[in-house]
Design an enzyme around this catalytic site. Structure first.
Site, short mmCIF file in Angstrom:
data_model
loop_
_atom_site.label_atom_id
_atom_site.label_comp_id
_atom_site.label_asym_id
_atom_site.label_seq_id
_atom_site.Cartn_x
_atom_site.Cartn_y
_atom_site.Cartn_z
N SER A 186 0.83 -1.19 0.00
CA SER A 186 0.00 0.00 0.00
C SER A 186 0.88 1.26 0.00
CB SER A 186 -0.96 -0.05 1.19
OG SER A 186 -1.99 0.90 1.07
N ASP B 275 -9.77 -5.53 -4.59
CA ASP B 275 -9.37 -4.31 -3.90
C ASP B 275 -10.15 -3.13 -4.49
OD1 ASP B 275 -7.90 -1.91 -3.10
OD2 ASP B 275 -6.25 -3.25 -2.54
N HIS C 174 -7.81 -5.64 -0.16
CA HIS C 174 -6.65 -4.81 0.17
C HIS C 174 -5.89 -5.41 1.35
CE1 HIS C 174 -4.30 -1.19 -0.24
NE2 HIS C 174 -4.39 -0.96 1.06
#
Length: 261
Positions: free
Chosen positions: A122, A207, A235
């Site tokens: 991320s 995601d 995610h």
């Protein structure tokens, strides 16, 4: 009673090292736990070292649902307006200090392997890609010996566009946002700043922000040096054996391709 002192021998000290950067609203210990299955598949080939971001933050919602007791939580970049503003040069210095600190700490443990790769999730993946791009620019302008790092590849799990500028003095013609800005909105490309150091991108197909991850892959990384792993997840870091095996395979391939020791 017989007492025995059992010394635990770390058999990864000589292995090539991968520096790992956690997501925003997380921390190094959480990311190490999230990567446990990947580490298990590669522990005889690489040493994974987990860095701690410099800035405190609230926990990211997905982190809070599982790791609420694992704080304090930290971030590399601003993503909320209530995150304190900071000068770009101060943010860069704080980030670089964190990375150098964890490297020195690992050296002090007796580790000797070369730093061959970056792995991030991320916000940490955005940071990894940006660090690789800074290295690329420095190598082009100053030469490989004066770039400050010599990572051979990056592993970008759920990393979103755009890159951020980590050396404004060198990025004079760049359109990249600086490291102090909030950059989570959709970036309107195409970009002239293209990363050519080899990368593997890992996208969860469920995601909600996979379009931003695709943008990093398609618009900021050169076609000849990028690889893609897609898996049926949201995610988070993959944990199922088959999903993790796909990522581990690509890391091995990148290491072979780039001559990582």
């Amino acid at each position: 009673m017989v007492q025995t002192n059992l010394e635990v021998v770390d058999d990864t000290l000589h292995l090539p090292r991968i520096l790992c950067l956690h997501g925003g609203g997380s921390n190094a210990a959480i990311f190490q736990a999230q990567c446990r299955r990947l580490i298990a598949q590669l522990r005889s080939e690489f040493r994974f070292v987990f860095a701690q971001a410099p800035f405190l933050s609230d926990a990211e919602p997905n982190v809070m649902s599982v790791y609420s007791q694992w704080g304090p939580f930290r971030r590399w970049l601003r993503w909320c307006p209530d995150h304190p503003e900071i000068r770009p040069e101060d943010a860069i210095r704080a980030i670089d200090d964190c990375l150098e600190d964890v490297k020195r700490q690992d050296d002090a443990k007796g580790a000797t392997g070369a730093w061959v790769g970056l792995l991030g999730f991320s916000q940490g993946a955005k940071m990894c890609a940006s660090l690789l791009y800074r290295q690329q620019i420095r190598q082009e302008l100053r030469g490989r010996s004066f770039a400050g790092s010599d990572y051979r590849f990056g592993v970008l799990l759920a990393g979103r566009a755009p890159l951020v500028s980590l050396d404004p003095d060198l990025d004079l013609n760049s359109s990249l946002p600086d490291v102090s800005q909030i950059t989570d909105a959709k970036y309107h490309g195409p970009s002239q700043d293209v990363l050519r150091i080899p990368t593997v991108h890992v996208h969860g197909m469920r995601d909600p922000h996979v379009d931003l991850h695709r943008q990093l892959f398609e618009e900021f990384c050169a076609p000849e040096s990028r690889r893609l792993v897609e898996w049926d997840g949201d995610h988070r870091v993959p944990l199922k054996y088959n999903d993790v095996s796909l990522v581990a395979y690509q890391i091995r391939e990148l290491a072979t391709q780039t001559g990582a020791p």
